[in-house]
Design a protein around this motif. Structure first.
Motif, PDB file in Angstrom:
ATOM      1  N   GLY A  58      51.092  29.120  18.420  1.00 13.18           N
ATOM      2  CA  GLY A  58      51.401  30.542  18.911  1.00 13.18           C
ATOM      3  C   GLY A  58      52.922  30.740  18.514  1.00 13.18           C
ATOM      4  O   GLY A  58      53.548  30.288  17.633  1.00 13.18           O
ATOM      5  N   THR A  59      53.245  31.810  19.281  1.00 14.53           N
ATOM      6  CA  THR A  59      54.785  32.264  19.045  1.00 14.53           C
ATOM      7  C   THR A  59      55.669  31.483  19.279  1.00 14.53           C
ATOM      8  O   THR A  59      56.911  31.301  18.868  1.00 14.53           O
ATOM      9  N   CYS A 119      49.235  31.458  22.209  1.00 11.80           N
ATOM     10  CA  CYS A 119      48.493  31.830  21.084  1.00 11.80           C
ATOM     11  C   CYS A 119      48.453  33.391  21.357  1.00 11.80           C
ATOM     12  O   CYS A 119      47.881  34.053  22.121  1.00 11.80           O
ATOM     13  N   ARG A 120      49.197  34.030  20.150  1.00 10.58           N
ATOM     14  CA  ARG A 120      49.147  35.457  20.148  1.00 10.58           C
ATOM     15  C   ARG A 120      49.699  35.920  21.359  1.00 10.58           C
ATOM     16  O   ARG A 120      49.233  37.123  21.850  1.00 10.58           O
ATOM     17  N   ARG A 139      36.000  32.687  16.409  1.00  6.12           N
ATOM     18  CA  ARG A 139      36.995  33.714  16.477  1.00  6.12           C
ATOM     19  C   ARG A 139      36.887  34.151  17.854  1.00  6.12           C
ATOM     20  O   ARG A 139      36.557  33.704  18.815  1.00  6.12           O
ATOM     21  N   LYS A 140      37.944  35.139  17.928  1.00  3.22           N
ATOM     22  CA  LYS A 140      38.134  35.773  19.279  1.00  3.22           C
ATOM     23  C   LYS A 140      36.788  36.323  19.740  1.00  3.22           C
ATOM     24  O   LYS A 140      36.085  37.060  19.221  1.00  3.22           O
ATOM     25  N   GLN A 155      42.064  34.104  22.307  1.00  2.81           N
ATOM     26  CA  GLN A 155      42.947  34.532  21.183  1.00  2.81           C
ATOM     27  C   GLN A 155      42.740  33.510  20.217  1.00  2.81           C
ATOM     28  O   GLN A 155      42.334  32.041  20.679  1.00  2.81           O
ATOM     29  N   LYS A 206      44.124  32.258  16.039  1.00  2.00           N
ATOM     30  CA  LYS A 206      45.067  32.653  14.593  1.00  2.00           C
ATOM     31  C   LYS A 206      44.687  31.445  13.648  1.00  2.00           C
ATOM     32  O   LYS A 206      44.739  30.200  14.037  1.00  2.00           O
ATOM     33  N   HIS A 207      44.081  31.752  12.552  1.00  4.49           N
ATOM     34  CA  HIS A 207      43.505  30.688  11.708  1.00  4.49           C
ATOM     35  C   HIS A 207      44.551  29.604  11.357  1.00  4.49           C
ATOM     36  O   HIS A 207      45.792  30.301  10.833  1.00  4.49           O
ATOM     37  N   SER A 246      46.408  28.126  13.059  1.00  2.00           N
ATOM     38  CA  SER A 246      47.681  28.053  13.929  1.00  2.00           C
ATOM     39  C   SER A 246      47.468  27.835  15.158  1.00  2.00           C
ATOM     40  O   SER A 246      48.158  27.191  15.892  1.00  2.00           O
ATOM     41  N   CYS A 247      46.621  28.569  16.095  1.00  2.00           N
ATOM     42  CA  CYS A 247      46.524  28.554  17.536  1.00  2.00           C
ATOM     43  C   CYS A 247      44.966  28.974  17.910  1.00  2.00           C
ATOM     44  O   CYS A 247      44.401  29.671  17.293  1.00  2.00           O
TER      45      CYS A 247
END
Length: 211
Positions: A25-26, A43-44, A98-99, A128, A130-131, A133-134
């Protein structure tokens, strides 16, 4: 829910699910950097339950391509093939994770002072993602005399020689909150077991030989 080896159970849910799962995430660290100890995973922009009394996390570097690790973690129907504590998994939707995706899975959990040994049925919903990534999922785990609500975050960051995989999960519920130290240990052991299985499987598929 997390998975625990031997007589232990995978109580890591959500990951609760279900995360699966647990990803980045961020708060992801730059490539090659060491993340700040204790920094919450997101995540996001969303993380675990900040008010939960039961929480645990773990991290490791996996010497395998990010694509291999991501596929293992998000192909939830394949979990039983490399995680012994996961007995069954059923996707409640179709296509890539996916979400909004949801899946139902089962895992044993050992006896503890509050409840007998039981099998947990976990229904995890991806909140949440992100492909590469999280991923963050949440949901209830229900067994005989037991209900746990979990939130699980996974982060994946490329570093020199591999991928830094980090995960954090929280559990809430009357039974786990009745004995926070025991519930925390079960969760922690489960996350460590899950991470070890992910590392072993991903590195084997990548042809990596442990030192």
């Amino acid at each position: 829910m997390s998975k625990i080896r031997g007589t232990s159970a995978r109580a890591a849910l959500f990951t609760l699910p279900l995360v699966v799962a647990g990803v980045l995430g961020t708060t992801a660290a730059p490539a090659g950097a060491t993340p700040r100890p204790g920094a919450p995973l997101t995540c996001r922009g969303e993380g675990v339950d900040p008010n939960a009394l039961v929480r645990a996390g773990t991290e490791t570097v996996i010497h395998a391509p990010l694509s291999t690790i991501w596929k293992l973690q998000t192909d939830v129907e394949g979990w039983p093939s490399w995680q012994a504590p996961v007995e069954t998994v059923e996707r409640l939707d179709h296509g890539p994770l996916r979400k909004g995706s949801a899946f139902r899975w089962t895992t044993p959990i050992p006896p503890n002072p509050a409840t007998p040994a039981t099998s947990l049925e976990i229904t995890s919903t991806v909140k949440q993602l992100k492909h590469n990534s999280c991923i963050r999922w949440s949901g209830p785990a229900i067994g005989e005399g037991l209900r746990i609500d979990g939130v699980h975050v996974w982060n994946f960051t490329k570093v020199k020689g591999g991928v830094l995989v980090r995960t954090e999960e929280t559990h809430t519920g009357d039974q786990v909150e009745a004995d926070v130290p025991t519930a925390t240990k079960i969760l922690s052991d489960g996350l460590k077991g899950w991470m070890a299985d992910l590392k072993t499987t991903a590195e084997a598929r990548a042809g990596h030989r442990p030192h």
